[in-house]
Design a protein around this motif. Structure first.
Motif, PDB file in Angstrom:
ATOM      1  N   HIS A  96       0.838  -1.213   0.000  1.00 34.86           N
ATOM      2  CA  HIS A  96       0.000   0.000   0.000  1.00 34.86           C
ATOM      3  C   HIS A  96       0.867   1.254   0.000  1.00 34.86           C
ATOM      4  CE1 HIS A  96       0.953  -0.232   4.306  1.00 34.86           C
ATOM      5  NE2 HIS A  96       0.422   0.958   4.487  1.00 34.86           N
ATOM      6  N   VAL A 150     -12.079   4.895  -5.391  1.00 31.09           N
ATOM      7  CA  VAL A 150     -12.346   4.828  -3.955  1.00 31.09           C
ATOM      8  C   VAL A 150     -11.291   3.972  -3.255  1.00 31.09           C
ATOM      9  CG1 VAL A 150     -13.905   2.825  -4.093  1.00 31.09           C
ATOM     10  CG2 VAL A 150     -14.171   4.480  -2.237  1.00 31.09           C
ATOM     11  N   GLU A 151     -10.728   2.969  -3.965  1.00 29.02           N
ATOM     12  CA  GLU A 151      -9.679   2.146  -3.361  1.00 29.02           C
ATOM     13  C   GLU A 151      -8.416   2.968  -3.092  1.00 29.02           C
ATOM     14  OE1 GLU A 151     -11.744  -0.710  -6.368  1.00 29.02           O
ATOM     15  OE2 GLU A 151     -11.313   1.430  -6.166  1.00 29.02           O
ATOM     16  N   TYR A 201      -9.032   5.235  -0.157  1.00 24.15           N
ATOM     17  CA  TYR A 201      -8.946   4.445   1.079  1.00 24.15           C
ATOM     18  C   TYR A 201      -7.484   4.246   1.493  1.00 24.15           C
ATOM     19  CZ  TYR A 201      -9.399   0.495   4.297  1.00 24.15           C
ATOM     20  OH  TYR A 201      -9.327  -0.327   5.390  1.00 24.15           O
ATOM     21  N   SER A 251      -5.848   7.404   2.802  1.00 22.99           N
ATOM     22  CA  SER A 251      -6.397   7.880   4.087  1.00 22.99           C
ATOM     23  C   SER A 251      -5.660   7.264   5.273  1.00 22.99           C
ATOM     24  CB  SER A 251      -7.881   7.540   4.175  1.00 22.99           C
ATOM     25  OG  SER A 251      -8.089   6.137   4.334  1.00 22.99           O
ATOM     26  N   SER A 252      -4.808   6.273   5.011  1.00 18.05           N
ATOM     27  CA  SER A 252      -4.074   5.610   6.089  1.00 18.05           C
ATOM     28  C   SER A 252      -2.797   6.368   6.421  1.00 18.05           C
ATOM     29  CB  SER A 252      -3.728   4.177   5.672  1.00 18.05           C
ATOM     30  OG  SER A 252      -2.828   3.585   6.592  1.00 18.05           O
ATOM     31  N   ARG A 267     -11.530   7.709   5.320  1.00 16.06           N
ATOM     32  CA  ARG A 267     -11.444   6.274   5.613  1.00 16.06           C
ATOM     33  C   ARG A 267     -12.799   5.717   6.026  1.00 16.06           C
ATOM     34  NH1 ARG A 267      -7.193   3.143   5.915  1.00 16.06           N
ATOM     35  NH2 ARG A 267      -7.251   1.177   7.058  1.00 16.06           N
ATOM     36  N   LYS A 268     -13.479   6.436   6.911  1.00 11.62           N
ATOM     37  CA  LYS A 268     -14.800   5.973   7.370  1.00 11.62           C
ATOM     38  C   LYS A 268     -15.782   5.917   6.210  1.00 11.62           C
ATOM     39  CE  LYS A 268     -14.415   7.664  12.140  1.00 11.62           C
ATOM     40  NZ  LYS A 268     -14.939   8.653  13.133  1.00 11.62           N
ATOM     41  N   TYR A 269     -15.727   6.946   5.353  1.00 11.29           N
ATOM     42  CA  TYR A 269     -16.649   6.981   4.216  1.00 11.29           C
ATOM     43  C   TYR A 269     -16.368   5.815   3.265  1.00 11.29           C
ATOM     44  CZ  TYR A 269     -18.936   8.292  -0.092  1.00 11.29           C
ATOM     45  OH  TYR A 269     -19.708   8.258  -1.222  1.00 11.29           O
ATOM     46  N   CYS A 270     -15.102   5.584   2.939  1.00 10.01           N
ATOM     47  CA  CYS A 270     -14.755   4.510   2.010  1.00 10.01           C
ATOM     48  C   CYS A 270     -15.181   3.150   2.553  1.00 10.01           C
ATOM     49  CB  CYS A 270     -13.261   4.515   1.721  1.00 10.01           C
ATOM     50  SG  CYS A 270     -12.698   5.946   0.765  1.00 10.01           S
ATOM     51  N   GLU A 271     -14.957   2.943   3.836  1.00  8.23           N
ATOM     52  CA  GLU A 271     -15.369   1.675   4.450  1.00  8.23           C
ATOM     53  C   GLU A 271     -16.879   1.502   4.351  1.00  8.23           C
ATOM     54  OE1 GLU A 271     -13.752   2.079   8.351  1.00  8.23           O
ATOM     55  OE2 GLU A 271     -11.851   1.087   7.835  1.00  8.23           O
ATOM     56  N   LYS A 288     -12.057  -3.713   0.004  1.00  9.14           N
ATOM     57  CA  LYS A 288     -10.889  -2.982   0.472  1.00  9.14           C
ATOM     58  C   LYS A 288      -9.652  -3.582  -0.211  1.00  9.14           C
ATOM     59  CE  LYS A 288     -12.761  -2.157   5.114  1.00  9.14           C
ATOM     60  NZ  LYS A 288     -12.569  -2.436   6.560  1.00  9.14           N
TER      61      LYS A 288
END
Length: 323
Positions: A84, A171-172, A175, A178-179, A243-247, A261
């Protein structure tokens, strides 16, 4: 079944090429009688990959993206990513290469700019790698690799929302970025390149059965874009919220064979190796994605019935489906 891999796709497209060609339609006086704009486009196809490779080499990346397709005035690159942390490096170099290219065009007084897009695709569970026999090559065993599947359809739709100052990302990718652990080089995390913005949700034709898709983008450095965002009160989004939205969005789609994910089997962080249960078992939708398709009807008649049961026209999207 082939081991799971993830590929990053990078699209760079020339803006203003139609106008440029229209204004330079006179013939050269050379013996070939070529259009006067041809030299620029030949230079673009040769020089841009070199600029991208140079930008990656400067930050210590040795696995270089390869051109996959050229579509008119667009080049799409692909590269397999093992961690990642790799994604931020490639995007950083991609943005730098585009900035470098535009500075060069400006120095030559060429009215040319570029727009970009990026997306991820996992193989073989969600998408398929197709090895197609090359009917043009004189080499008898020559083949070329193509990629099909939901993530590819999404990427082709997503890149239609690219502008000179906004690079849409899947979106991947949002995500992953966002980490807090997504940057192999801490200084990259401070780059304005990785300030994410969100322009809402939009239904992408033929994608996710009509579920509106989130339009995340990375803003390129631009005074005009900054002023526009102030006028529209557009704020960069908080990475925790991203991150919350993507999840939540991935959970809402609720189909790991279409969207999940991202995971990387060779990642040093075990948290990024976790795959959905649906990806760990064989099922009818997970035939090996490395299909060998022959574009010769005589060979097909002798080939594997699994390959001949589905016409190639049904396996490769028609241009109409990508409009």
């Amino acid at each position: 079944m082939s081991p799971p891999i993830v590929k990053l796709f990078l699209s760079v497209d020339i803006i203003g090429s139609t106008e440029y060609k229209a204004k330079n339609t006179e013939r050269n006086n050379d013996k070939n009688g070529e259009q006067s704009w041809l030299a620029f486009f030949e230079t673009f196809y040769q020089d841009y990959p070199e600029k991208l490779n140079t930008a990656l080499t400067k930050i210590g990346v040795s696995t270089l993206p390869q051109p996959w397709k050229s579509l008119g005035d667009e080049i799409i690159f692909q590269v397999e990513v093992n961690s990642h942390k790799d994604i931020a490096d490639y995007l950083f170099a991609f943005m730098n290469a585009s900035d470098s290219a535009e500075k060069y065009y400006a120095s030559k007084e060429l009215p040319i700019k570029v727009k970009m897009a990026a997306w991820l695709a996992g193989f073989p569970k969600i998408n398929a790698i197709v090895n197609i026999k090359n009917q043009i090559s004189e080499e008898p065993d020559s083949r070329f690799e193509d990629y099909l599947g939901p993530s590819m359809d999404t990427g082709f739709r997503l890149k239609q929302h690219a502008t000179h100052t906004r690079m849409p990302i899947s979106v991947e990718i949002a995500y992953v970025l966002s980490s807090e652990t997504s940057f192999s080089k801490p200084e990259l995390a401070k780059e304005s390149y990785f300030e994410l913005f969100f322009s809402g949700e939009k239904e992408l034709k033929g994608v996710l059965k009509g579920i509106p898709y989130p339009l995340f983008y990375i803003r390129r450095n631009s005074e005009k874009e900054s002023l526009l965002q102030k006028l529209t009160k557009t704020e960069k989004v908080d990475l925790v919220d991203v991150r919350k939205y993507c999840e939540h969005f991935i959970s809402e789609v609720n189909d790991p064979l279409v969207l999940c994910k991202p995971y990387f089997m060779n990642d040093k962080d075990p948290d990024w190796q976790k795959m959905p249960a649906e990806h760990t078992r064989e099922n009818s939708s997970s035939k090996s994605s490395e299909m060998n398709l022959h574009l010769d009807e005589n060979e097909n008649s002798k080939g594997d019935p699994d390959l001949t049961s589905e016409p190639i026209q049904n396996l490769i999207p028609s241009p109409e489906t990508l409009e």
